[in-house]
Each structure stands twice: as structure tokens, then as C-alpha cells.
Design an enzyme around this catalytic site. Structure first.
Site, PDB file in Angstrom:
ATOM      1  N   SER A 138     -18.855 103.974  12.188  1.00 40.29           N
ATOM      2  CA  SER A 138     -19.420 103.204  11.142  1.00 40.29           C
ATOM      3  C   SER A 138     -20.810 103.803  10.575  1.00 40.29           C
ATOM      4  O   SER A 138     -21.397 104.716  11.499  1.00 40.29           O
ATOM      5  CB  SER A 138     -19.829 101.864  11.622  1.00 40.29           C
ATOM      6  N   TYR A 151     -22.016  95.436  18.037  1.00 39.53           N
ATOM      7  CA  TYR A 151     -21.280  96.362  17.072  1.00 39.53           C
ATOM      8  C   TYR A 151     -21.651  97.785  16.713  1.00 39.53           C
ATOM      9  O   TYR A 151     -21.056  98.753  16.777  1.00 39.53           O
ATOM     10  CB  TYR A 151     -20.826  95.672  15.870  1.00 39.53           C
TER      11      TYR A 151
END
Length: 253
Positions: A138, A151
Site C-alpha cells: 500500500s 494496517y
């Protein structure tokens, strides 16, 4: 262009995983989709020869072992694995903390899952004339979002782990690549699918597919929109970018 290959895409029932699976199938590949929800797998593969859905829980070591055994038996020519399965949830780590089980679930899915699956599939991939592992990290691997600390941390860990895996496999026929998406209009987080701040879904898939068509595929598959996050530390803009992402969070605590 990737074609005539057997490809595994994890977390392929919705979002980026499904989008990539569909486009890779359209290019003439045999695509195996995995996910937890059988109904969505059935929907995705219905009327699509060359697409196979296998229900699998990426957090379950026994399920991963069973998946690897099935792939070795039914799809011995598997040569590309896209490690896409992931979950993203907001957390509070100060007062009024969210349950630690939430953090543990993200670690199990986003980090332990890809590590375990790679271990399980390595003998099969090493036996191929050529193979590829594509992890999905990400933009938040490079600049974290304070509202989603675990996350962001799992994606930073996947980025680091991918670099080490690439180096360790350098003398083999398995190449290792990292796809690091920006925010994309998917259902990963509530409201993200309609957010004007997220990259339109089709534009993201189009750009990723254009990068995957390169020969060789770059080590890092980066759409232009994620560049400001990837380069923040190197170009000296990290503090500014961190503040841009997280300054508003002070008003919410």
C-alpha cells in the site's frame, strides 16, 4: 503482456483482486480466485471458462496447506501468485481502545497469510521454468495513516519482507514484485468507494495492467498517483505528507 499462464489471485472476490483477476483472464490466462465467500467466488467464475474459485481462509495455516496441496495436484503449472488478500479497519490505541483482536486479525490476514502461503507454494513455484510472486502492499507502507495503525504497519512489513524475498530468490527463476496501491475506489473502508480522494477503480486497474505488460515487470508496480507517498522520505517531503494525511486526525481524538 502476461498471457497463457496459470495465476493465483488471493482475496479475489471483490475490489482490486477481482478486477485484476478479470483482466488477466481476459488476456488469455487461467486464473484461480480464492476468498472466504463461496457465493462471491461462484458469481465471479460463472460462465467464465478458465476461471476457478477455491474457498480459502488466508488466516488458517491448515487451509493454506490444503490449498497448496490442491494447487500442486490440480494446477501443476501455476507460475504467478498475486498476494492480494487483506483487510483494513480503523483502530483507537489510546483511550476507548478498540479490541486487540481487531489488530491481530489484520496481522493474520495481511502479513502472516502471505508469508505462510509463500512458504507453502515455494516448491511448486521453484519447479516452474519461470514464476512470479506479486505482493500487494500500500502507499501507506511508506507514510502511515494514524487512523489505521496496524494496517499501515502490516503493509510496511510486507514491503520490507518483499525486498528480502526478492534478494533471496535472485539466483532462482522466481521473480518478486510489489504492487503498492494508493487509495482506490473500493469497499476496503466505509465510504472509500465513493470518495473523491480515492483513485477511480477502472483507472487504477488500467494503469496496473499497463505496468504488468512491461518486459521485464518492474520490481515495484507503482501507479503515478502513489508516487508522492513512495518518494516522500527520499525527497524530503515526509513530514509534509504525513501532516497532510493525518493532521485532521487531531480534531477527531
Amino acid at each position: 503482456m502476461i498471457t497463457n499462464a496459470t495465476i493465483l489471485v488471493t482475496g479475489a472476490t471483490t475490489g482490486i483482486g477481482l478486477g485484476l483477476a478479470q483482466r488477466l483472464h481476459a488476456q488469455g490466462n487461467r486464473v484461480i480466485l480464492t476468498g472466504r465467500r463461496q457465493a462471491l467466488l461462484d458469481e465471479a467464475t460463472a460462465g467464465q471458462p478458465g476461471m476457478t474459485g477455491i474457498q480459502n481462509d488466508i488466516t488458517d495455516p491448515a487451509a493454506i496447506a490444503n490449498l497448496a496441496a490442491r494447487l500442486a495436484k490440480d494446477h501443476p503449472d501455476l507460475s504467478i501468485v498475486i498476494q492480494n488478500a487483506g483487510i483494513m479497519q480503523a483502530e483507537r490505541l489510546g483511550t476507548d481502545q478498540t479490541p486487540v483482536a481487531l489488530s491481530e486479525a489484520m496481522i493474520a490476514t495481511n502479513l502472516l497469510g502471505p508469508i505462510r502461503l509463500t512458504h507453502a507454494l515455494m516448491p511448486q513455484l521453484l519447479a516452474q521454468p519461470a514464476a512470479k510472486i506479486i505482493t500487494v502492499s500500500s502507499g501507506l507502507a511508506f507514510v502511515p495513516l494514524a487512523a489505521t495503525p496496524t494496517y499501515s504497519a502490516t503493509k510496511a512489513a510486507i514491503h520490507s519482507w518483499t525486498q528480502s524475498l526478492r534478494m533471496q530468490l535472485m539466483a532462482t527463476r522466481v521473480t518478486v514484485h510489489e504492487l503498492a496501491p494508493p487509495a482506490v475506489q473500493t469497499d476496503l473502508m466505509p465510504g472509500q468507494k465513493d470518495s473523491p480522494h480515492a483513485m477511480p477503480f477502472d483507472a487504477f486497474i488500467d494503469e496496473v495492467m499497463s505496468i504488468l505488460a512491461k518486459d521485464p515487470i518492474p520490481d515495484e508496480v507503482l501507479v503515478e498517483r502513489v508516487g508522492f507517498l513512495r518518494k516522500a522520505e527520499a525527497d524530503g517531503s515526509y513530514a509534509q505528507v504525513f501532516e497532510m494525511l493525518n493532521g485532521r486526525y487531531r480534531d477527531l481524538t
